[in-house]
Design an enzyme around this catalytic site. Structure first.
Site, PDB file in Angstrom:
ATOM      1  N   HIS A   1       0.855  -1.190   0.000  1.00 43.67           N
ATOM      2  CA  HIS A   1       0.000   0.000   0.000  1.00 43.67           C
ATOM      3  C   HIS A   1       0.887   1.234   0.000  1.00 43.67           C
ATOM      4  CE1 HIS A   1      -3.386   2.612   0.926  1.00 43.67           C
ATOM      5  NE2 HIS A   1      -2.576   3.231   1.754  1.00 43.67           N
TER       6      HIS A   1
ATOM      7  N   ARG B   1     -15.053  12.677   6.491  1.00 44.56           N
ATOM      8  CA  ARG B   1     -13.832  13.306   7.012  1.00 44.56           C
ATOM      9  C   ARG B   1     -13.336  14.394   6.073  1.00 44.56           C
ATOM     10  NH1 ARG B   1     -10.063   8.463   7.269  1.00 44.56           N
ATOM     11  NH2 ARG B   1      -8.474   9.985   7.840  1.00 44.56           N
TER      12      ARG B   1
HETATM   13  N1  URA Z   1      -5.498   6.952   2.689  1.00 40.52           N
HETATM   14  C1  URA Z   1      -6.572   6.278   3.160  1.00 40.52           C
HETATM   15  O1  URA Z   1      -6.981   5.278   2.594  1.00 40.52           O
HETATM   16  N2  URA Z   1      -7.171   6.734   4.271  1.00 40.52           N
HETATM   17  C2  URA Z   1      -6.762   7.830   4.942  1.00 40.52           C
HETATM   18  O2  URA Z   1      -7.341   8.170   5.942  1.00 40.52           O
HETATM   19  C3  URA Z   1      -5.648   8.527   4.431  1.00 40.52           C
HETATM   20  C4  URA Z   1      -5.018   8.058   3.294  1.00 40.52           C
END
Ligand code: URA
Length: 434
Positions: free
Chosen positions: A82, A168
């Protein structure tokens, strides 16, 4: 249980129980808790923080909010990686086939680009026919057959994160560490891999702006993943300039193919070899980083990594003629250089602005629903620390219309700082959390 009590408890600085967190997340995912209450709770978490136990419970609740892939019947060890997102980050396109060619299956669900960051799904979709909507059954069957699959999030992975992330984004609550950790790790855990390498970016083209912040995030995710029984490691890597030279979907696929053919930009090649090596070490296939590097280097040199990439494209419906002959990939009709305005040294690049120049060209998204033009993008010609000669190409723009090109040109010029003082080159990595 009532949402209001849980919001007030967090507002007043108390620790939430496992049951309260589970209740809140599942009820919000079902739509039983409205956005305004979830927003208040997110802000309370932002201001009051969460203990490690609460963060673990939140991550698990989010992981359980949707489908969870069980890959144990496919292979005993499956790897995933990731990246926290960057500009010119085509690392997955190179690393996943290298690692798979070394005998470690790689199964990855990944996203589209938004704002200045690109997304692996968009890059892969520049190959005509390539499918990124595989079902869970197709994902597993391909993983079993060729040991490599990269698809979009067509499976319902961590839907709580999808809803919470959107909220968010508009409530000033993206930056809280427990929320970022749970957001990233819930998707990784639901994806089913048991070896996970996290590439946490830091700098002007990244979400984290300081090495300290990025290290804290990386350490928290590694610890959490380990507590939950996965083999997790992290690298904190530089994103103060684009990775490699290409930014934009087709251009990045071409550059990834160049690396798989032993060419491409030296920084990208080295970055990919290090990430691949660490995945091999985490899985136990390599005894240490040096052995991992040797294995990864060999997989490029003997062509096996490129063949793995080609096999994945064929398996996912892509036309392999575009992999065999990348010149066939769509090419933007207007190609023009941006000339360096002064002599000196490249001192600084605002990498996010380079990413936004590609959005100006139509190659990225301002909103999730936007359609993109895969052929457009930018090739940067200099790295920080390089001597720059006035009048030579600083970047090359690939555009489909002139007005967009001019917008991107202005942004690219402003993004590059050229000065008389020499500066040292930037490092590729700052830290390894093993
Ligand atoms: N990438 C994500 O998948 N979530 C986050 O909160 C920040 C970066």
């Amino acid at each position: 249980m009532r949402a209001i009590d849980i919001i007030e408890k967090k507002r007043d600085g108390y620790e939430l129980s496992t049951e309260e967190i589970e209740f809140f997340i599942q009820a919000y995912t079902r739509g039983d808790i409205p956005d305004y209450q979830a927003a208040a709770w997110l802000m309370a978490v932002c201001l009051r923080g969460m203990s490690n136990r609460e963060t673990r419970d939140l991550t698990l609740a989010m992981t359980r909010s949707g489908d969870m892939l069980d890959l144990s019947d496919v292979a005993p060890i499956v790897a995933d990686k990731h990246s926290s997102g960057g500009v010119g980050d085509k690392v997955t396109l190179v690393v996943a086939p290298i690692v798979a060619a070394c005998g470690l299956p790689v199964g990855k669900m990944t996203g589209r680009g938004l704002g200045f960051t690109g997304g692996t799904v968009d890059k892969l979709e520049s190959i005509p026919g390539f499918r990124t909507d595989l079902s869970a059954a197709e994902f597993k069957a391909q993983l079993a057959r060729i040991g490599l699959v990269i698809t979009g999030q067509s499976v319902n992975l961590a839907p709580a994160d999808r809803k919470l992330y959107a909220l968010r984004d508009v409530t000033g609550t993206v930056s809280a560490l427990p929320l970022i950790v749970s957001s990233i790790m819930s998707k990784k855990l639901a994806g089913g891999a048991n070896v996970i390498l996290l590439d946490v970016k830091v700098g002007s083209g990244a979400f984290m702006k300081t090495v300290e912040e990025a290290t804290a995030l990386a350490e928290a995710m590694v610890q959490l993943g380990r507590d939950l029984g996965r083999r997790v490691g992290a690298l904190v890597s530089d994103m103060n300039q684009p990775l490699g030279w290409a930014v934009g979907n087709v251009l990045e696929v071409r550059e990834a193919l160049d690396v798989l053919h032993e060419g491409g930009p030296p920084d990208l090649r080295e970055h990919c070899l290090v990430v691949a090596a660490e995945m091999l070490v985490l899985s136990g296939r390599a005894a240490d980083s040096a052995e991992g590097l040797a294995m990864a280097t060999r997989a490029i040199a003997d062509g096996s990594a490129w063949r793995k990439f080609r096999a994945m494209v064929a398996a996912q419906g892509g036309d392999v003629r575009f992999v065999d002959e990348p010149d066939r990939l769509p090419r933007a009709p207007i190609v023009e250089a941006v000339l360096a305005p002064a002599d000196g040294y490249l001192q600084k690049v605002d990498a996010a602005q380079v990413g936004l120049a590609v959005v100006d060209l139509g190659g990225g998204r301002e909103k999730k629903e936007d359609l993109i033009d895969h052929s457009v993008g930018v090739i940067v010609r200099y790295k920080v620390g390089d001597a720059v000669q006035k009048g030579t190409p600083l970047c090359t723009i690939y555009a489909s219309d002139r007005a967009r090109l001019e917008r991107a040109r202005a942004r690219l010029l402003a993004a590059h700082t050229i000065g008389p003082e020499p500066v040292p080159p930037l490092p590729l990595f700052y830290k390894k959390i093993a």
